[in-house]
Design a protein around this motif. Structure first.
Motif, PDB file in Angstrom:
ATOM      1  N   ILE A   1       0.738  -1.087   0.146  1.00  0.00           N
ATOM      2  CA  ILE A   1      -0.014  -0.098   0.075  1.00  0.00           C
ATOM      3  C   ILE A   1       0.920   1.424   0.012  1.00  0.00           C
ATOM      4  N   LEU A   2       0.660   1.939  -0.772  1.00  0.00           N
ATOM      5  CA  LEU A   2       1.280   3.246  -1.095  1.00  0.00           C
ATOM      6  C   LEU A   2       0.566   4.624  -0.527  1.00  0.00           C
ATOM      7  N   THR A   3      -0.641   4.688  -0.589  1.00  0.00           N
ATOM      8  CA  THR A   3      -1.536   6.000  -0.118  1.00  0.00           C
ATOM      9  C   THR A   3      -2.953   5.499  -0.176  1.00  0.00           C
ATOM     10  N   MET A   4      -3.666   6.251   0.772  1.00  0.00           N
ATOM     11  CA  MET A   4      -4.971   6.059   0.928  1.00  0.00           C
ATOM     12  C   MET A   4      -5.586   7.431   1.185  1.00  0.00           C
ATOM     13  N   HIS A   5      -6.565   7.456   0.629  1.00  0.00           N
ATOM     14  CA  HIS A   5      -7.517   8.849   0.804  1.00  0.00           C
ATOM     15  C   HIS A   5      -9.029   8.677   1.254  1.00  0.00           C
ATOM     16  N   ALA A   6      -9.681   9.139   2.197  1.00  0.00           N
ATOM     17  CA  ALA A   6     -10.825   8.906   2.634  1.00  0.00           C
ATOM     18  C   ALA A   6     -11.692  10.332   2.986  1.00  0.00           C
TER      19      ALA A   6
ATOM     20  N   PHE B   1     -11.886  14.594  14.882  1.00  0.00           N
ATOM     21  CA  PHE B   1     -12.118  13.388  15.699  1.00  0.00           C
ATOM     22  C   PHE B   1     -13.219  12.680  15.659  1.00  0.00           C
ATOM     23  N   GLY B   2     -14.400  13.226  15.380  1.00  0.00           N
ATOM     24  CA  GLY B   2     -15.827  12.619  15.508  1.00  0.00           C
ATOM     25  C   GLY B   2     -15.882  11.478  14.364  1.00  0.00           C
ATOM     26  N   ASP B   3     -15.427  11.686  13.030  1.00  0.00           N
ATOM     27  CA  ASP B   3     -15.416  10.923  12.020  1.00  0.00           C
ATOM     28  C   ASP B   3     -14.194  10.380  11.448  1.00  0.00           C
ATOM     29  N   GLY B   4     -13.280  11.048  11.775  1.00  0.00           N
ATOM     30  CA  GLY B   4     -11.702  10.550  11.551  1.00  0.00           C
ATOM     31  C   GLY B   4     -11.320   9.289  11.998  1.00  0.00           C
TER      32      GLY B   4
ATOM     33  N   MET C   1      -2.981  14.723   7.321  1.00  0.00           N
ATOM     34  CA  MET C   1      -2.184  13.880   6.329  1.00  0.00           C
ATOM     35  C   MET C   1      -1.180  13.226   7.332  1.00  0.00           C
ATOM     36  N   PHE C   2      -1.121  11.850   7.376  1.00  0.00           N
ATOM     37  CA  PHE C   2      -0.331  10.736   8.213  1.00  0.00           C
ATOM     38  C   PHE C   2       0.868  10.281   7.343  1.00  0.00           C
ATOM     39  N   ARG C   3       1.962  10.346   8.109  1.00  0.00           N
ATOM     40  CA  ARG C   3       2.809   9.181   7.401  1.00  0.00           C
ATOM     41  C   ARG C   3       2.936   8.204   8.500  1.00  0.00           C
ATOM     42  N   PHE C   4       2.816   6.881   7.910  1.00  0.00           N
ATOM     43  CA  PHE C   4       2.975   5.761   8.526  1.00  0.00           C
ATOM     44  C   PHE C   4       4.433   5.046   8.698  1.00  0.00           C
ATOM     45  N   ASP C   5       4.483   4.208   9.550  1.00  0.00           N
ATOM     46  CA  ASP C   5       5.925   3.707   9.932  1.00  0.00           C
ATOM     47  C   ASP C   5       6.531   2.851   8.768  1.00  0.00           C
TER      48      ASP C   5
ATOM     49  N   VAL D   1      -4.648  10.108   4.061  1.00  0.00           N
ATOM     50  CA  VAL D   1      -5.019  11.631   4.255  1.00  0.00           C
ATOM     51  C   VAL D   1      -6.552  11.253   4.345  1.00  0.00           C
ATOM     52  N   ILE D   2      -6.930  12.159   5.587  1.00  0.00           N
ATOM     53  CA  ILE D   2      -8.430  12.048   5.925  1.00  0.00           C
ATOM     54  C   ILE D   2      -8.985  13.498   5.554  1.00  0.00           C
TER      55      ILE D   2
END
Length: 333
Positions: free
Chosen positions: A146-151, A171-174, A212-216, A222-223
């Motif tokens: 997996i390279l990238t995800m957007h929701a 926070f509520g939906d993320g 935008m999050f970077r995972f380990d 991206v949320i």
């Protein structure tokens, strides 16, 4: 078949859905309902023919005729109600987010070590067919790395008026979509950069945000959470996700556009998957989620589709995203 006697704590819009969905399941008997508003608890009890009513959740928890509780209060009230429910020896189904901070989540997890009862946080999307099938495709290696995800998970203004005094859109939906992304990859965020806007200052919390999050494992996630769509937005929930890997991609559209209703009022895409009601019976993934939890109780199993630790980790991540937006900086984990 063993009947599991259930009590519902919190009778807002979604708490009523809990009552209705549980009553559709043969293993469940809705024995009691509870909210601080006496008129509301009487209304629900009469409508759904629930025999017992309480205005103090502690009285419900002391009732020996109740085996399981669902907690559908505002997130700020989750900690003490949940701790008291665990200590009362009840099976506990807690609506997401698990709590209002990672520290509160850790208190709940610590308390769980002293019980053999079932506990689960209600991350409904893990029971949604489309999202669950995506998990199977990814686990089978069909997308490669997996390279990238957007929701996105966006709502009209009128839906969110009662939520924003208590919780932000991010926070509520993320928590829904970031939980799915962490589930899909098995990875954890290492940093986040978020931006948010409050278009209605009278409602306290920001109603538009991107993070935008970077995972380990180097995945970029991206949320998007917009709780201020126009009042006439046709979507019950405009929920979509894109997952791109080295060998393939998945595109999920849960906006409801497969079912279009055109009337004199305009076009709408009613919600048909999570908790629709057909033939006066509640259907959908909320009912399936409860069915799974009830079977765990009956079989003496610990719920495994989502663990308390996973629920805590997504709260931690989204709280860091809120901090990033507030301070306009990258936040490291």
């Amino acid at each position: 078949m063993k009947t599991i006697r259930c009590g519902i704590i919190g009778l807002g819009w979604f708490g009523e859905h809990h009552v209705d969905a549980l009553q559709q399941l043969p293993m469940a008997e809705v024995t009691a309902v509870c909210t601080r508003r006496e008129a509301r608890v009487r209304e629900i009890a009469e409508q759904y023919k629930v025999p017992k009513t309480y205005t103090d959740y502690r009285d419900l928890l002391s009732d020996p005729d109740i085996d399981m509780v669902t907690i559908v209060t505002h997130v700020g009230d989750h900690l003490h109600v949940t701790l008291d429910a665990i200590r009362a020896g009840k099976h506990v189904f807690l609506e997401k987010p698990m709590a209002d901070s990672v520290q509160e989540c850790n208190q709940i997890i610590a308390e769980l070590k002293g019980t053999d009862k079932a506990f689960m946080v209600g991350h409904l999307c893990r029971f949604d067919t489309a999202y669950a099938l995506a998990k199977e495709e990814i686990a089978a290696g069909n997308l490669g790395k997996i390279l990238t995800m957007h929701a996105r998970r966006n709502l009209a203004k009128w839906i969110t008026v009662t939520h924003l005094p208590k919780i932000s859109a991010l926070f509520g939906d993320g928590v829904h979509d970031l939980d799915l992304m962490m589930w899909y990859t098995g990875a954890r965020p290492v940093n986040v950069y978020a931006q948010s806007i409050c278009t209605r200052p009278e409602l306290v919390n920001d109603d538009l945000a991107w993070a935008m999050f970077r995972f380990d494992d180097e995945t970029i996630a991206v949320i998007e959470n917009i709780w201020c769509l126009p009042e006439n937005a046709p979507f019950a929930i405009d929920a979509r996700m894109e997952i791109v890997g080295t060998e393939g991609a998945i595109y999920i559209d849960n906006s409801g556009m497969h079912y279009t209703v055109l009337t004199q009022k305009g076009i709408s895409y009613p919600q048909t998957t999570a908790w629709p009601k057909v033939h006066n019976m509640r259907r959908g993934y909320l009912k399936e989620e409860f069915d799974y939890f009830l079977k765990c109780i009956a079989n003496g199993d610990k719920p495994a589709i989502i663990t308390p630790e996973e629920s805590r980790d997504v709260v931690d991540a989204m709280k860091r995203a809120e901090l990033s937006a507030q301070e306009n900086r990258i936040v490291e984990f």
